[in-house]
Design an enzyme around this catalytic site. Structure first.
Site, mmCIF file in Angstrom:
data_model
loop_
_atom_site.group_PDB
_atom_site.id
_atom_site.type_symbol
_atom_site.label_atom_id
_atom_site.label_comp_id
_atom_site.label_asym_id
_atom_site.label_seq_id
_atom_site.Cartn_x
_atom_site.Cartn_y
_atom_site.Cartn_z
ATOM 1 N N GLY A 341 -7.368 7.487 6.434
ATOM 2 C CA GLY A 341 -8.311 8.569 6.184
ATOM 3 C C GLY A 341 -8.657 8.650 4.711
ATOM 4 N N PRO A 342 -9.599 9.511 4.355
ATOM 5 C CA PRO A 342 -10.016 9.657 2.957
ATOM 6 C C PRO A 342 -8.886 10.206 2.091
ATOM 7 C CG PRO A 342 -11.579 10.682 4.479
ATOM 8 C CD PRO A 342 -10.364 10.366 5.261
ATOM 9 N N PRO A 343 -9.022 10.095 0.775
ATOM 10 C CA PRO A 343 -8.003 10.664 -0.111
ATOM 11 C C PRO A 343 -7.963 12.192 0.006
ATOM 12 C CG PRO A 343 -9.389 9.096 -1.292
ATOM 13 C CD PRO A 343 -10.046 9.340 0.027
ATOM 14 N N GLY A 344 -6.759 12.726 -0.110
ATOM 15 C CA GLY A 344 -6.609 14.168 -0.172
ATOM 16 C C GLY A 344 -6.620 14.895 1.151
ATOM 17 N N VAL A 345 -6.530 14.167 2.286
ATOM 18 C CA VAL A 345 -6.546 14.846 3.582
ATOM 19 C C VAL A 345 -5.141 15.098 4.116
ATOM 20 C CG1 VAL A 345 -8.817 13.971 4.205
ATOM 21 C CG2 VAL A 345 -6.791 12.648 4.801
ATOM 22 N N GLY A 346 -4.089 14.638 3.398
ATOM 23 C CA GLY A 346 -2.726 14.974 3.798
ATOM 24 C C GLY A 346 -1.964 13.875 4.485
ATOM 25 N N THR A 348 0.094 11.437 3.127
ATOM 26 C CA THR A 348 1.466 11.351 2.619
ATOM 27 C C THR A 348 2.251 12.613 2.943
ATOM 28 O OG1 THR A 348 0.667 9.934 0.822
ATOM 29 C CG2 THR A 348 2.849 10.913 0.566
ATOM 30 N N SER A 664 -25.283 0.395 9.690
ATOM 31 C CA SER A 664 -25.633 1.698 10.261
ATOM 32 C C SER A 664 -26.871 2.301 9.608
ATOM 33 C CB SER A 664 -24.452 2.669 10.105
ATOM 34 O OG SER A 664 -24.165 2.884 8.744
ATOM 35 N N LYS A 707 -19.308 11.112 9.009
ATOM 36 C CA LYS A 707 -20.731 11.220 8.664
ATOM 37 C C LYS A 707 -21.275 12.610 8.998
ATOM 38 C CE LYS A 707 -21.609 6.284 9.295
ATOM 39 N NZ LYS A 707 -22.300 5.239 10.081
#
Length: 780
Positions: A341-346, A348, A664, A707
Site C-alpha cells: 500500500g501507499p506510504p503512511g497507511v499503517g 508497519t 489506463s 484512483k
C-alpha cells in the site's frame, strides 16, 4: 529390624522404654521382646500398631547418653510371636510364643543358599552404598536360616523396606525364607548394576570435559601463584562459560568447542584470533532454543488492531483469519504476509500490533536500497570485518527463536555484481527450506522456521515474481477524508498534544481545523503528512506557551490557516471551467492514486501527433491507439476529415519531470483528442480511467480504489470506470460512493456521451455604426 543371631545397637528415648532398660540393668538374663512398629510415625504404639512376629533379644551392653537416653546393644536369640498384651504401664509387657527353627537341609535349600551367597558376594563391588558387612555375612554364615536373616538385615534401604524385611522374619519355612532373601538381594543387585551402567555412560561423555575443567582450574591456580596470568586465558574461560550456558545443539556445540581449541593455540594479538573469537561469540549469542509463549487469542488480536488502527476492515479481517489458522495448526507454520500500500497507511504499525497481541518479540529489517546478497546471507569469515546477514542479526537482537521479523520495503531491493538479495530471500521465506538456513558467516544450519515473517511494500510491480509467489498479499489502500478525520481526532491529535507538552485547555482541536489540514494542506493516501502538519500547529502554540503567554486557542479552520499560511491545495474542479481538449485522468502510483490532467492542442500541419510529458512506452502506445480510433471514426464524431489531415496535434501531460507509464490512459486520450477536434468542452467535475482497443471497447484496469479516492480528495463529483471493474466498487468506502457519481462504461461512445458538453454557440458581433447609413447603400 532385629533378626536372630544379629547384633544391633539402638537408641532408647521413650519414657516407657527407658524405664524398662533401667529395670533390666539389675537383672542377670536381661531378655526383651523386640517387635517393629507398622508405622514409624506412631509415638505411643499399642498392640494394633505392632507386627505380630518379632525377636527375643538379650541386652548385651547399655551406655547412658543422657538423663533419659540410652544406647543399647541387642543380640537376637530366636523368633517369637506376640500373643497378647499383659500391661502398658510402666512399660509394655506382653505374652509371647517362641517359634522353633527347622534345621533340616534339602538339596533345594542348599542350591538357594549357594545362589544367595553368590549374589551377596557380587553386591560387594557396589560398596558403598551396599554395606561391606554383607560380604562377611556371605562368607561366615554357616546355617541357611542365619544366612537369609543376616543378608536381609544388611541389604541397603532403599530399595529394601522394613516391610520387606518383616516378610523374611515372618517366613517360618526355611526354603521360603531363603527365596525371599534371594529375591531381595537380586533386586538390589539389578538396581545397582543398571545405575553403574548409566553412570559409566554419563561419565564416558562428561568425564573428559570434567577432567579438562579440573585441569584447567588447577593450571589457572598454578599460573596465578607464579604470577603468570594471561588475559587471553581469562577470555577463553569466559567464552567457554558462554558456550556452556547457551545450550547449543550437539553438532553446533562440537563446532564451538573445535573453534575454542583452535583459539587456545593462537596468539592473542593475531588477526585470526580476533576473527575466531568473534565467531564463537556469535554462536553463543544467537538464540538456539529460547522462545516466548504465543498468545494466539483471536479476540485479543482483533482488539489490538481496533485500538491501534481506524478502518482497514479487510486487512484486519485477513490478519485475524491468519492468527486463527496459526492457533489451530500445531506445526506453527503459516503463509508469509505481505502488506502492499501507499506510504503512511499503517503497514508497519499493523505488524507491530500483531506482535503486541500475540506476545512475541519484534525486529524490523529495512531492505530499501539493499543490493548485496551478503546483506541477507552474511559475509564469509575470510573477509575483513565480516558479519552475519541481517536475518541472523535480527534473531540475535530478538533473543528468541520465534520473533516477528518485519521485512520492510521489499520492493526497493536492487541487484548488481554483488548478487541479488531478492533471490537470497527465497530461501528465507520458504517454509520448506528455512529450517536449515545457512548464513555464510555462521556456516552451520540455523532454524528460522519458527519466526513469523511479515513483509511490507509500496509497489507490487517491482517485487520479483518468485518472491511474490511465496507471500500472501494484503492490499492496503489509502484513507478517505472521513477516515482521516477520525484518525486525526482519535489518534494523531491527542498524541501530538502529549508529545508537545500541551493539553486540551491550551489547544482545543475542532473538526473543521482537522478538515482544513486534510483538504487544503495535505494531498496523500496515508496520514504521514497530516501528522506533520498537526505537529506544526502544536509547535506554534508550544512556542507561545514556552514564552510565558497564557494561551487558550481553539484550532478552527481559520486558526489553522493563520498558522500554516495560504492553502497548498485547491479543488481542481472548483478552480477551472469546462475546457476544450483538457481531460482529468486517474492514475495509480506507489504512493496512492493521483489526478493526471491531459491537455491537447492543434495547429496547422500534416496530420501528425506529438507527445510530451515524459511518457513511457505503454502510454505512447495508448496515444497511438486513441488517435487511430478517432481518425477511423472521425465522420461519426463529426470531425472534418480535411481539418484532421491538415492539423498537427500536440498531446501533453503536465508535470513533465515525473515519468509516467501504465495501461489506463487510453479513454482520457480519446476524450481529449475528440474534444479538441470537435470543439466540444469536457466537463470540469469529471474524471475517468480505462484503456481502449481499436474497436472502441473499454478494458478493465487496476488500482480502482486508489484512483477513486484520489478523485474524491480532489473534489471530483463524477467518475467514469470500465464496466468490467464493477466488482471493485465493493472495496470503495460507502461514504465515498455516497458523495461521488460513478458510471460504468463498456464502450468509448458511452464515455464521450458522459464527458463532452455541447459546442458553445459562437458569440454574435455587434452591428457597425455605418450599417444604417442610406448613403452607403449605393456604394455597396
Amino acid at each position: 529390624m532385629l533378626f536372630p543371631a544379629a547384633v544391633v545397637p539402638i537408641n532408647v528415648g521413650r519414657a516407657r522404654s527407658v524405664r524398662l532398660v533401667e529395670e533390666l540393668m539389675h537383672q542377670e538374663q536381661r531378655l526383651v521382646a523386640v517387635v517393629t512398629q507398622k508405622s514409624p510415625d506412631t509415638e505411643d504404639p499399642t498392640l494394633d500398631d505392632l507386627y505380630e512376629m518379632g525377636t527375643v533379644a538379650r541386652i548385651v551392653k547399655v551406655i547412658k547418653l543422657g538423663a533419659s537416653n540410652y544406647s543399647v546393644l541387642l543380640q537376637g536369640i530366636a523368633r517369637m510371636k506376640l500373643v497378647g498384651m499383659a500391661g502398658e504401664a510402666p512399660y509394655l509387657r506382653g505374652r509371647i510364643q517362641r517359634v522353633n527353627e527347622n534345621l533340616s537341609r534339602s538339596p533345594e535349600i542348599e542350591r538357594i543358599s549357594r545362589e544367595l551367597r553368590e549374589v551377596a558376594r557380587a553386591l560387594g563391588e557396589y560398596s558403598p552404598p551396599v554395606p561391606r558387612e554383607l560380604v562377611t555375612v556371605a562368607e561366615n554364615a554357616a546355617e541357611p536360616g542365619s544366612l537369609a536373616d543376616l543378608v536381609a538385615l544388611h541389604l541397603p534401604t532403599p530399595p529394601v523396606t522394613p516391610a520387606d524385611r518383616q516378610q523374611v522374619l515372618e517366613a517360618e519355612d526355611l526354603e521360603e525364607r531363603l527365596r525371599l532373601a534371594h529375591h531381595l538381594a537380586r533386586r538390589v543387585h539389578e538396581l545397582h548394576r543398571v545405575r553403574k551402567e548409566v553412570h559409566q555412560l554419563v561419565t564416558g561423555e562428561m568425564g573428559r570435559s570434567e577432567r579438562e575443567e579440573i585441569l584447567r582450574a588447577q593450571l589457572k591456580t598454578i599460573k596465578e601463584e607464579l604470577g603468570e596470568t594471561d588475559e587471553s586465558e581469562e577470555e577463553l574461560d569466559q567464552l567457554r562459560e558462554r558456550v556452556a550456558k547457551a545450550k547449543l545443539p550437539y553438532e553446533i556445540e562440537k563446532v564451538a568447542k573445535r573453534q575454542l581449541g583452535r583459539l587456545r593455540a593462537m596468539q592473542g594479538h593475531s588477526a585470526e584470533y580476533q576473527v575466531t573469537r568473534t565467531y564463537i561469540e556469535w554462536l553463543a549469542d544467537i538464540p538456539w532454543s529460547r522462545s516466548t509463549d504465543d498468545r494466539f487469542d483471536v479476540e485479543a488480536v482483533r482488539r489490538a488492531l481496533d485500538e491501534d488502527h481506524f478502518g482497514l476492515d479487510k486487512p484486519k479481517k485477513r490478519i485475524v483469519e491468519y492468527v486463527a489458522v496459526r492457533k489451530l495448526r500445531k506445526d506453527g507454520r503459516g503463509p508469509i504476509l505481505c502488506f502492499i500500500g501507499p506510504p503512511g497507511v499503517g503497514k508497519t504499525s499493523l505488524a507491530k500490533s500483531i506482535a503486541r497481541a500475540i506476545g512475541r518479540q519484534m525486529v524490523r529489517i529495512s531492505l530499501g536500497g539493499v543490493r548485496d546478497e551478503a546483506e541477507i546471507r552474511g559475509h564469509r569469515r575470510t573477509y575483513v570485518g565480516a558479519l552475519p546477514g541481517r536475518i541472523v542479526q535480527a534473531m540475535k537482537k530478538a533473543g528468541t527463536i520465534n520473533p516477528i521479523l518485519i521485512l520492510d520495503e521489499v520492493d526497493k531491493m536492487g541487484a548488481d555484481v554483488r548478487g541479488d538479495p531478492a533471490s537470497a530471500l527465497l530461501e528465507v521465506l520458504d517454509p520448506d527450506q528455512n529450517s536449515t538456513f545457512v548464513d555464510h558467516y555462521i556456516d552451520v544450519p540455523y532454524d528460522i522456521s519458527h519466526a513469523m515473517f511479515i513483509c511490507t511494500a509500496n509497489n507490487r510491480e517491482t517485487i520479483p515474481a518468485p518472491l511474490l509467489d511465496r507471500m500472501e498479499v494484503i492490499e492496503i489502500a489509502g484513507y478517505t477524508r472521513v477516515e482521516k478525520l477520525h484518525i486525526a481526532k482519535e489518534y494523531i491529535g491527542p498524541k501530538a498534544l502529549e508529545e508537545h507538552g500541551l493539553t486540551s485547555e491550551r489547544l482545543e482541536w475542532r473538526d473543521d481545523g482537522y478538515s482544513a489540514l486534510i483538504e487544503s494542506y495535505t494531498r496523500e493516501a496515508g496520514v504521514r503528512n497530516l501528522t506533520r502538519e498537526i505537529a506544526a500547529v502544536c509547535r506554534a502554540v508550544a512556542v507561545r506557551v514556552a514564552s510565558g503567554e497564557d494561551v487558550h486557542e481553539v484550532a478552527t479552520a481559520a486558526f489553522v490557516e493563520s498558522v500554516m499560511g495560504p492553502p497548498k491545495f485547491l479543488e481542481e474542479g472548483a478552480e477551472r471551467a469546462p475546457g476544450v481538449g483538457i481531460v482529468a485522468g486517474l492514475a495509480w502510483t506507489p504512493v496512492g492514486g493521483v489526478i493526471l490532467f491531459i491537455e491537447a492542442t492543434k495547429f496547422a500541419g500534416k496530420g501528425n501527433i506529438s507527445i510530451t510529458g515524459q511518457l513511457g512506452n505503454v502510454m505512447k502506445e495508448s496515444v497511438a491507439a486513441a488517435f487511430s480510433w478517432v481518425r477511423t471514426h472521425a465522420e461519426h464524431l463529426g470531425i472534418d476529415q480535411e481539418l484532421l489531415a491538415n492539423s498537427d496535434i500536440h498531446l501533453h501531460v503536465p508535470a513533465g519531470g515525473t515519468p509516467k507509464d501504465g495501461p489506463s490512459a487510453g479513454v482520457a486520450m480519446v476524450t481529449a483528442i475528440t474534444s479538441l477536434m470537435t470543439g466540444r468542452p469536457v466537463r470540469s467535475d469529471l474524471a475517468m480511467t480505462g484503456e481502449i482497443t481499436l474497436r472502441g471497447i473499454v478494458t478493465p484496469i487496476g488500482g480502482v480504489k486508489e484512483k477513486v479516492l484520489a478523485a474524491h480528495r480532489a473534489g471530483i463529483k463524477h467518475v467514469l470506470l470500465p464496466a468490467r471493474n464493477g466488482k471493485d466498487l465493493e472495496d470503495i468506502p460507502q461514504e465515498v460512493r455516497d458523495e461521488l457519481r460513478i458510471d460504468l462504461c463498456s464502450k468509448i461512445d458511452e464515455v464521450l456521451a458522459f464527458a463532452l458538453l455541447e459546442r458553445p454557440a459562437a458569440p454574435s458581433l455587434p452591428p457597425r455604426a455605418d450599417d444604417d447609413d442610406p448613403s452607403l447603400e449605393a456604394g455597396r
